[in-house]
Each structure stands twice: as C-alpha cells, then as structure tokens.
Design a protein around this motif. Structure first.
Motif, mmCIF file in Angstrom:
data_model
loop_
_atom_site.group_PDB
_atom_site.id
_atom_site.type_symbol
_atom_site.label_atom_id
_atom_site.label_comp_id
_atom_site.label_asym_id
_atom_site.label_seq_id
_atom_site.Cartn_x
_atom_site.Cartn_y
_atom_site.Cartn_z
ATOM 1 N N ILE A 168 43.878 46.667 45.383
ATOM 2 C CA ILE A 168 43.765 45.927 44.124
ATOM 3 C C ILE A 168 43.538 46.897 42.967
ATOM 4 C CG2 ILE A 168 42.320 44.320 42.810
ATOM 5 C CD1 ILE A 168 41.954 42.770 45.477
ATOM 6 N N ARG A 169 42.637 47.864 43.143
ATOM 7 C CA ARG A 169 42.383 48.845 42.080
ATOM 8 C C ARG A 169 43.656 49.625 41.745
ATOM 9 N NH1 ARG A 169 37.440 49.387 44.689
ATOM 10 N NH2 ARG A 169 38.153 51.164 45.885
ATOM 11 N N GLU A 170 44.397 50.029 42.753
ATOM 12 C CA GLU A 170 45.645 50.765 42.520
ATOM 13 C C GLU A 170 46.664 49.899 41.784
ATOM 14 O OE1 GLU A 170 46.802 52.121 46.417
ATOM 15 O OE2 GLU A 170 45.286 53.716 46.422
ATOM 16 N N THR A 171 46.731 48.632 42.134
ATOM 17 C CA THR A 171 47.673 47.720 41.473
ATOM 18 C C THR A 171 47.279 47.478 40.030
ATOM 19 O OG1 THR A 171 48.187 46.642 43.558
ATOM 20 C CG2 THR A 171 48.679 45.402 41.557
ATOM 21 N N LEU A 172 45.995 47.287 39.789
ATOM 22 C CA LEU A 172 45.523 47.000 38.433
ATOM 23 C C LEU A 172 45.670 48.200 37.496
ATOM 24 C CD1 LEU A 172 42.411 44.750 39.138
ATOM 25 C CD2 LEU A 172 44.706 44.065 38.377
ATOM 26 N N ALA A 173 45.924 49.380 38.056
ATOM 27 C CA ALA A 173 46.165 50.549 37.216
ATOM 28 C C ALA A 173 47.487 50.420 36.458
ATOM 29 C CB ALA A 173 46.175 51.819 38.074
ATOM 30 N N HIS A 174 48.418 49.588 36.979
ATOM 31 C CA HIS A 174 49.726 49.444 36.326
ATOM 32 C C HIS A 174 50.190 47.990 36.188
ATOM 33 C CE1 HIS A 174 51.536 48.720 40.265
ATOM 34 N NE2 HIS A 174 50.812 49.704 40.701
ATOM 35 N N ALA A 175 49.394 47.043 36.625
ATOM 36 C CA ALA A 175 49.786 45.628 36.525
ATOM 37 C C ALA A 175 48.664 44.829 35.867
ATOM 38 C CB ALA A 175 50.071 45.060 37.913
ATOM 39 N N LYS A 176 49.037 43.719 35.289
ATOM 40 C CA LYS A 176 48.049 42.844 34.659
ATOM 41 C C LYS A 176 47.341 42.017 35.727
ATOM 42 C CE LYS A 176 50.582 42.193 30.379
ATOM 43 N NZ LYS A 176 51.102 41.205 29.446
ATOM 44 N N PRO A 177 46.025 41.851 35.616
ATOM 45 C CA PRO A 177 45.309 41.019 36.585
ATOM 46 C C PRO A 177 45.815 39.565 36.565
ATOM 47 C CG PRO A 177 43.801 41.807 34.876
ATOM 48 C CD PRO A 177 45.123 42.456 34.641
ATOM 49 N N GLU A 178 46.335 39.118 35.414
ATOM 50 C CA GLU A 178 46.850 37.756 35.301
ATOM 51 C C GLU A 178 48.043 37.499 36.218
ATOM 52 O OE1 GLU A 178 46.675 39.807 32.477
ATOM 53 O OE2 GLU A 178 44.704 39.080 31.865
ATOM 54 N N SER A 179 48.738 38.563 36.598
ATOM 55 C CA SER A 179 49.937 38.382 37.434
ATOM 56 C C SER A 179 49.614 38.302 38.923
ATOM 57 C CB SER A 179 50.944 39.506 37.174
ATOM 58 O OG SER A 179 50.473 40.730 37.698
ATOM 59 N N LEU A 180 48.349 38.547 39.288
ATOM 60 C CA LEU A 180 47.977 38.528 40.705
ATOM 61 C C LEU A 180 47.637 37.111 41.171
ATOM 62 C CD1 LEU A 180 45.748 41.713 41.069
ATOM 63 C CD2 LEU A 180 48.225 41.485 41.320
ATOM 64 N N ILE A 181 48.176 36.782 42.331
ATOM 65 C CA ILE A 181 47.929 35.483 42.967
ATOM 66 C C ILE A 181 47.300 35.728 44.334
ATOM 67 C CG2 ILE A 181 49.057 33.465 44.034
ATOM 68 C CD1 ILE A 181 48.944 33.276 41.021
ATOM 69 N N VAL A 182 46.295 34.938 44.657
ATOM 70 C CA VAL A 182 45.683 34.966 45.980
ATOM 71 C C VAL A 182 46.159 33.726 46.733
ATOM 72 C CG1 VAL A 182 43.523 35.006 47.288
ATOM 73 C CG2 VAL A 182 43.659 36.146 45.062
ATOM 74 N N ALA A 183 46.699 33.943 47.903
ATOM 75 C CA ALA A 183 47.193 32.838 48.738
ATOM 76 C C ALA A 183 46.319 32.751 49.987
ATOM 77 C CB ALA A 183 48.650 33.062 49.111
ATOM 78 N N ASP A 184 45.639 31.629 50.144
ATOM 79 C CA ASP A 184 44.894 31.333 51.380
ATOM 80 C C ASP A 184 45.832 30.534 52.271
ATOM 81 O OD1 ASP A 184 42.546 32.516 50.597
ATOM 82 O OD2 ASP A 184 41.511 30.649 50.141
ATOM 83 N N ILE A 185 46.092 31.046 53.465
ATOM 84 C CA ILE A 185 47.008 30.381 54.392
ATOM 85 C C ILE A 185 46.204 30.054 55.643
ATOM 86 C CG2 ILE A 185 49.215 30.526 55.575
ATOM 87 C CD1 ILE A 185 49.496 33.142 53.600
ATOM 88 N N GLY A 186 45.959 28.765 55.857
ATOM 89 C CA GLY A 186 45.130 28.378 56.983
ATOM 90 C C GLY A 186 45.496 27.037 57.541
ATOM 91 N N PRO A 187 44.774 26.608 58.568
ATOM 92 C CA PRO A 187 45.023 25.296 59.157
ATOM 93 C C PRO A 187 44.762 24.184 58.139
ATOM 94 C CG PRO A 187 43.590 26.618 60.573
ATOM 95 C CD PRO A 187 43.719 27.340 59.266
ATOM 96 N N ALA A 188 45.655 23.216 58.112
ATOM 97 C CA ALA A 188 45.489 22.068 57.220
ATOM 98 C C ALA A 188 44.303 21.240 57.682
ATOM 99 C CB ALA A 188 46.753 21.227 57.185
ATOM 100 N N GLU A 189 43.605 20.679 56.736
ATOM 101 C CA GLU A 189 42.432 19.857 57.085
ATOM 102 C C GLU A 189 42.800 18.419 57.234
ATOM 103 O OE1 GLU A 189 39.267 20.653 54.362
ATOM 104 O OE2 GLU A 189 39.410 22.779 54.702
#
Length: 160
Positions: free
Chosen positions: A139-160
């Motif tokens: 993440i630190r390496e990415t944020l050196a050249h990318a905007k934090p706004e462009s980052l997406i976190v995807a949680d992929i898990g069993p449906a409830e």
C-alpha cells in the motif's frame, strides 16, 4: 413389563448422549468455509492488483475465511472507483444486492454462496489492513504514485 436398573441406566446414558450431540453439534464437527479461488481471481482481475490478505471469523463451530484484496481502480475519486469496480464486476455477471454511499455488496450466480463487498480504502479503515506488513508495504509503495481515492478494498467471503 419390568425394567431392570441396568436397562434404565443404559437408556439414560443414550438419552444424555443424544442431548449432548444435538446441543453441541457444531463444536463436535467444526468446519472451515472458504470461497472458491476462482471467485477471488475474478474479483482480483477488475483492477490493478495491489495486495491481498485474509481474515477469519468463528461462529457456532464454523470458521469463515474472508479474502481481502486491495486493487487500484485508477479513478480520481473514491465514489468513481467504487462505481467503476462494480461496473467491471457487472460485466462478469455480478449483481448488486446492497449498497450505500460507502460500499457495494455483490453476488454472482456463477459463484453461489459468495458475497463481495467493495469499499473505498479510506472508508474501510487502513489500520486493519496495515497490520499485515506485506500489505502495508504494498500500500505504501502504491500510494507513492497513486491517489488513495483510487484504491478499493474487496472483501470476498461466504454469503450470509
């Protein structure tokens, strides 16, 4: 019909055993639930992959593993990144099943029992992600050249 003491104790022991098995069923047969790796790869492919980790939760004898993927959606805003990522997943037949301004939840008929929650990096909570040193470094390496706004976190898990 007359019951002997031995018969009564045997019946009591069997009844007690049946009660214990039904009352503690999940503890006797613990299970681990993890989503199909193909679903994880499908989500991973919608943006530039940054890092991955996983979390687990335990409930009623079942451990559920959730894959957490950080991707760069190459967008100038968090809302734009969220919409762009969900639209790319829709092209792979994922459907929105819930959303608000901070997250979008999706499911796919191709991957039954799998749920994806997309959330902007800012609203997800960086502290949780930074606990894993490999993820923190990526993440630190990415944020050196990318905007934090462009980052997406995807949680992929069993449906409830």
């Amino acid at each position: 019909m007359s019951w002997s003491r031995r018969s009564l104790w045997s019946i009591a022991a069997i009844a007690c055993g049946i009660f214990m098995i039904t009352a503690c069923r999940s503890e006797l047969l613990p299970a681990t639930v993890k989503v199909d790796p193909g679903a994880v790869e499908e989500v991973r492919a919608v943006g530039k992959f940054i890092a991955a980790t996983s979390t687990d939760g335990y409930w009623d004898g079942e451990t559920q593993i959730t894959d957490v993927i950080i991707i760069d959606a190459a967008s100038s805003s968090a809302a734009g990144a969220l919409i762009k990522t969900s639209n790319l997943l829709k092209k792979s037949n994922w459907k929105t099943v819930g959303q608000n301004s901070d997250w979008i939840q999706m499911e796919s008929d191709k991957w039954p029992g799998v749920e994806v929650t997309l959330e902007s990096f800012a609203s997800y909570g960086a502290d949780t992600l930074m606990e894993d040193s490999r993820v923190a470094k990526a993440i630190r390496e990415t944020l050196a050249h990318a905007k934090p706004e462009s980052l997406i976190v995807a949680d992929i898990g069993p449906a409830e």
